[in-house]
Design a protein around this motif. Structure first.
Motif, PDB file in Angstrom:
ATOM      1  N   MET A   1       0.872  -1.150   0.012  1.00  0.00           N
ATOM      2  CA  MET A   1      -0.055   0.064  -0.008  1.00  0.00           C
ATOM      3  C   MET A   1       1.049   1.205  -0.156  1.00  0.00           C
ATOM      4  N   ILE A   2       0.426   2.053  -0.845  1.00  0.00           N
ATOM      5  CA  ILE A   2       1.008   3.588  -0.611  1.00  0.00           C
ATOM      6  C   ILE A   2      -0.114   4.533  -0.453  1.00  0.00           C
ATOM      7  N   SER A   3       0.279   5.855   0.197  1.00  0.00           N
ATOM      8  CA  SER A   3      -0.615   7.075   0.301  1.00  0.00           C
ATOM      9  C   SER A   3      -1.142   7.342  -0.976  1.00  0.00           C
ATOM     10  N   LEU A   4      -2.403   7.918  -0.939  1.00  0.00           N
ATOM     11  CA  LEU A   4      -3.084   8.285  -2.063  1.00  0.00           C
ATOM     12  C   LEU A   4      -2.386   9.513  -2.658  1.00  0.00           C
ATOM     13  N   LEU A   5      -1.872  10.455  -2.014  1.00  0.00           N
ATOM     14  CA  LEU A   5      -0.978  11.524  -2.273  1.00  0.00           C
ATOM     15  C   LEU A   5       0.092  11.120  -3.142  1.00  0.00           C
ATOM     16  N   ALA A   6       0.952   9.872  -2.637  1.00  0.00           N
ATOM     17  CA  ALA A   6       2.029   9.426  -3.403  1.00  0.00           C
ATOM     18  C   ALA A   6       1.597   8.660  -4.671  1.00  0.00           C
ATOM     19  N   ALA A   7       0.479   8.227  -4.608  1.00  0.00           N
ATOM     20  CA  ALA A   7      -0.116   7.367  -6.137  1.00  0.00           C
ATOM     21  C   ALA A   7      -0.651   8.614  -6.964  1.00  0.00           C
ATOM     22  N   GLY A   8      -1.076   9.415  -6.659  1.00  0.00           N
ATOM     23  CA  GLY A   8      -1.338  10.648  -7.500  1.00  0.00           C
ATOM     24  C   GLY A   8      -0.286  11.249  -7.987  1.00  0.00           C
ATOM     25  N   ARG A   9       0.766  11.582  -7.106  1.00  0.00           N
ATOM     26  CA  ARG A   9       1.868  12.155  -7.804  1.00  0.00           C
ATOM     27  C   ARG A   9       2.514  11.331  -8.711  1.00  0.00           C
ATOM     28  N   ARG A  14      -2.605  17.553  -6.092  1.00  0.00           N
ATOM     29  CA  ARG A  14      -3.195  17.184  -4.697  1.00  0.00           C
ATOM     30  C   ARG A  14      -4.669  17.486  -4.754  1.00  0.00           C
ATOM     31  N   SER A  15      -5.212  18.332  -5.004  1.00  0.00           N
ATOM     32  CA  SER A  15      -6.744  18.683  -5.034  1.00  0.00           C
ATOM     33  C   SER A  15      -7.548  17.976  -5.998  1.00  0.00           C
ATOM     34  N   THR A  16      -6.914  17.610  -7.223  1.00  0.00           N
ATOM     35  CA  THR A  16      -7.541  16.415  -8.053  1.00  0.00           C
ATOM     36  C   THR A  16      -7.312  15.021  -7.552  1.00  0.00           C
ATOM     37  N   ILE A  17      -6.546  14.586  -6.983  1.00  0.00           N
ATOM     38  CA  ILE A  17      -6.134  13.375  -6.183  1.00  0.00           C
ATOM     39  C   ILE A  17      -7.416  13.370  -5.280  1.00  0.00           C
ATOM     40  N   TYR A  18      -7.612  14.191  -4.311  1.00  0.00           N
ATOM     41  CA  TYR A  18      -8.532  13.936  -3.417  1.00  0.00           C
ATOM     42  C   TYR A  18      -9.879  14.184  -3.759  1.00  0.00           C
ATOM     43  N   ARG A  19     -10.317  14.845  -4.828  1.00  0.00           N
ATOM     44  CA  ARG A  19     -11.524  14.997  -5.384  1.00  0.00           C
ATOM     45  C   ARG A  19     -12.057  13.900  -6.096  1.00  0.00           C
ATOM     46  N   LEU A  20     -10.854  13.092  -6.749  1.00  0.00           N
ATOM     47  CA  LEU A  20     -11.346  11.998  -7.553  1.00  0.00           C
ATOM     48  C   LEU A  20     -11.287  10.979  -6.585  1.00  0.00           C
ATOM     49  N   ALA A  21     -10.866  10.627  -5.533  1.00  0.00           N
ATOM     50  CA  ALA A  21     -11.036   9.720  -4.575  1.00  0.00           C
ATOM     51  C   ALA A  21     -12.281   9.816  -3.735  1.00  0.00           C
ATOM     52  N   LYS A  22     -12.615  11.107  -3.590  1.00  0.00           N
ATOM     53  CA  LYS A  22     -13.949  11.208  -2.903  1.00  0.00           C
ATOM     54  C   LYS A  22     -15.045  10.823  -3.588  1.00  0.00           C
ATOM     55  N   ALA A  23     -14.917  11.079  -4.923  1.00  0.00           N
ATOM     56  CA  ALA A  23     -16.122  10.739  -5.963  1.00  0.00           C
ATOM     57  C   ALA A  23     -16.172   9.427  -6.332  1.00  0.00           C
ATOM     58  N   GLY A  24     -14.945   8.533  -5.972  1.00  0.00           N
ATOM     59  CA  GLY A  24     -14.957   7.303  -6.396  1.00  0.00           C
ATOM     60  C   GLY A  24     -14.477   7.052  -8.001  1.00  0.00           C
ATOM     61  N   ALA A  25     -13.669   8.215  -8.191  1.00  0.00           N
ATOM     62  CA  ALA A  25     -13.264   8.172  -9.695  1.00  0.00           C
ATOM     63  C   ALA A  25     -11.778   8.218  -9.907  1.00  0.00           C
ATOM     64  N   PHE A  26     -11.063   7.737  -8.612  1.00  0.00           N
ATOM     65  CA  PHE A  26      -9.529   7.695  -8.864  1.00  0.00           C
ATOM     66  C   PHE A  26      -9.267   6.497  -9.894  1.00  0.00           C
ATOM     67  N   PRO A  27      -8.119   6.906 -10.871  1.00  0.00           N
ATOM     68  CA  PRO A  27      -7.923   5.702 -11.970  1.00  0.00           C
ATOM     69  C   PRO A  27      -7.506   4.235 -11.631  1.00  0.00           C
ATOM     70  N   CYS A  28      -7.217   4.009 -10.167  1.00  0.00           N
ATOM     71  CA  CYS A  28      -7.393   2.788  -9.679  1.00  0.00           C
ATOM     72  C   CYS A  28      -7.828   2.581  -8.385  1.00  0.00           C
ATOM     73  N   ARG A  29      -7.918   1.293  -7.806  1.00  0.00           N
ATOM     74  CA  ARG A  29      -8.567   1.158  -6.489  1.00  0.00           C
ATOM     75  C   ARG A  29      -8.166   1.829  -5.305  1.00  0.00           C
ATOM     76  N   VAL A  30      -8.790   2.633  -4.663  1.00  0.00           N
ATOM     77  CA  VAL A  30      -8.507   3.181  -3.628  1.00  0.00           C
ATOM     78  C   VAL A  30      -9.378   2.657  -2.284  1.00  0.00           C
ATOM     79  N   LEU A  31      -8.810   2.642  -1.216  1.00  0.00           N
ATOM     80  CA  LEU A  31      -9.266   2.044   0.224  1.00  0.00           C
ATOM     81  C   LEU A  31      -9.093   3.127   1.180  1.00  0.00           C
ATOM     82  N   ARG A  32     -10.339   3.039   1.816  1.00  0.00           N
ATOM     83  CA  ARG A  32     -10.374   4.027   3.182  1.00  0.00           C
ATOM     84  C   ARG A  32     -10.311   3.565   4.304  1.00  0.00           C
TER      85      ARG A  32
END
Length: 76
Positions: free
Chosen positions: A1-9, A15-33
């Motif tokens: 596992m790596i952080s969402l921020l590291a994956a997005g980078r 940073r804002s796009t990373i968290y917006r996509l994760a919140k919307a369930g639209a990040f390009p790969c699987r994200v766990l909360r």
């Protein structure tokens, strides 16, 4: 596992796009909360990036070859 921020980078996202996509369930790969944090399984990220030279990236998303190093392009 790596952080969402590291994956997005690694994907070149802000940073804002990373968290917006994760919140919307639209990040390009699987994200766990997990609790109050987001985490990205490395396997899914590697698949997304087509296994392109991620061996030098540790689980914290830090380039172990140094901050200014870049992946070597594949030949052939």
């Amino acid at each position: 596992m790596i952080s969402l921020l590291a994956a997005g980078r690694l994907l070149g996202l802000s940073r804002s796009t990373i968290y917006r996509l994760a919140k919307a369930g639209a990040f390009p790969c699987r994200v766990l909360r997990i609790g109050g944090r987001y985490a990205v399984p490395v396997r899914g990220l590697r698949a997304l990036l087509d296994h392109t030279n991620l061996d030098h990236i540790n689980e914290d998303g830090i380039n172990e070859d140094g901050p200014n190093s870049r992946p070597t392009p594949e030949k052939g």
